[in-house]
Design a protein around this motif. Structure first.
Motif, PDB file in Angstrom:
ATOM      1  N   GLY B  15       0.798  -1.212   0.000  1.00 37.97           N
ATOM      2  CA  GLY B  15       0.000   0.000   0.000  1.00 37.97           C
ATOM      3  C   GLY B  15       0.834   1.267   0.000  1.00 37.97           C
ATOM      4  O   GLY B  15       0.298   2.367  -0.195  1.00 37.97           O
ATOM      5  N   ARG B  69      -1.265   2.774 -11.194  1.00 42.19           N
ATOM      6  CA  ARG B  69      -0.511   2.815  -9.931  1.00 42.19           C
ATOM      7  C   ARG B  69       0.889   3.410 -10.122  1.00 42.19           C
ATOM      8  O   ARG B  69       1.415   4.044  -9.205  1.00 42.19           O
ATOM      9  N   ASN B  86       2.937   3.787  -6.645  1.00 40.45           N
ATOM     10  CA  ASN B  86       1.961   3.939  -5.560  1.00 40.45           C
ATOM     11  C   ASN B  86       1.171   2.654  -5.377  1.00 40.45           C
ATOM     12  O   ASN B  86       1.183   1.780  -6.241  1.00 40.45           O
ATOM     13  N   SER B  87       0.488   2.560  -4.245  1.00 37.61           N
ATOM     14  CA  SER B  87      -0.361   1.389  -3.951  1.00 37.61           C
ATOM     15  C   SER B  87       0.389   0.094  -4.218  1.00 37.61           C
ATOM     16  O   SER B  87      -0.115  -0.818  -4.876  1.00 37.61           O
TER      17      SER B  87
END
Lengths: 111, 120
Positions: B15, B69, B86-87
């Motif tokens: 995450g 992402r 990201n993520s």
């Protein structure tokens, strides 16, 4: 599951010849140049063959490439223990999922 | 010397986010597209994405597995390409390479790679 299909492993004795196949489709190999990469353990991939059959400067002529239809082949003659590595084929792909696709890699063992 | 040097890898929780850099030298960086390729431990090469040159509108493209992402960018004044991740998922764990494409769809220059580990 890789888009291009390669045998997981090949092996041959020193001094012998080996070939590695790479199978694709019309959206990739069939309409684009194929390149081949050698990856020695713990190192980055290195360009071996480009535009189907051309060798960059410094790559010995023991390495050769060919392409026919939707398949390509890497040939290595006069095998040396230093040729033990993973070999990958790659090419552009005209599908929407990726610009570039690679084979799953072939581990060459020089017995 | 013509080279690419990646940096920015490390351990990040699922995450989380991480930004990798790829510093180029020895060639005309601004005129070249740049690609990112990753390799999970013991696995094959996976194309991540690319950014084209200013002449080609800095167009980007991404693999389906990272689209939405990851964001690839570049700063031609610093001869550096980036990938903002990201993520992050555990399956993003890999060595990330930046690489320069040749005209015929091949990659003729690779960095040494930087390891990204996504784990709790």
């Amino acid at each position: 599951q890789s888009v291009l299909t390669q045998p997981p492993s090949v092996s041959a004795a020193p001094g012998q010849k080996v070939t590695i196949s790479c199978s694709g489709s019309s959206s990739n190999i069939g309409n684009n140049y194929v390149s081949w990469y050698q990856q020695l353990p713990g190192t980055a991939p290195k360009l071996l063959i480009y535009e189907n059959n051309k060798r960059p400067s410094g790559i010995p002529d023991r390495f050769s490439g060919s392409k026919s239809g939707t398949s390509a082949t890497l040939g290595i003659t006069g095998l040396q223990t230093g040729d033990e590595a993973d070999y990958y084929c790659g090419t552009w792909d005209s599908s929407l999922s990726a610009d570039v696709v690679f084979g799953g890699g072939t581990k060459l063992t020089v017995l | 010397e013509v080279q690419l040097v990646e940096s920015g890898g490390g351990l990040v929780q699922p995450g989380g986010s991480l930004k990798l850099s790829c510093a180029a030298s020895g060639f005309t960086f601004s005129g070249s597209a740049m690609h990112w390729v990753r390799q999970a431990s013991g696995k094959g090469l996976e194309w991540v994405g690319r950014i084209r040159s200013k002449a080609n509108s800095y167009a980007t493209a991404y693999a389906a597995s990272v689209k939405g992402r990851f964001t690839i960018s570049r700063d031609d004044s610093k001869n550096t390409a980036y990938v903002q991740m990201n993520s992050l998922k555990t399956e993003d764990t890999a060595v990330y390479y930046c690489t320069r494409p040749g005209a015929g769809g091949y990659f003729d220059l690779w960095g040494r790679g930087t390891l990204v580990t996504v784990s709790s």
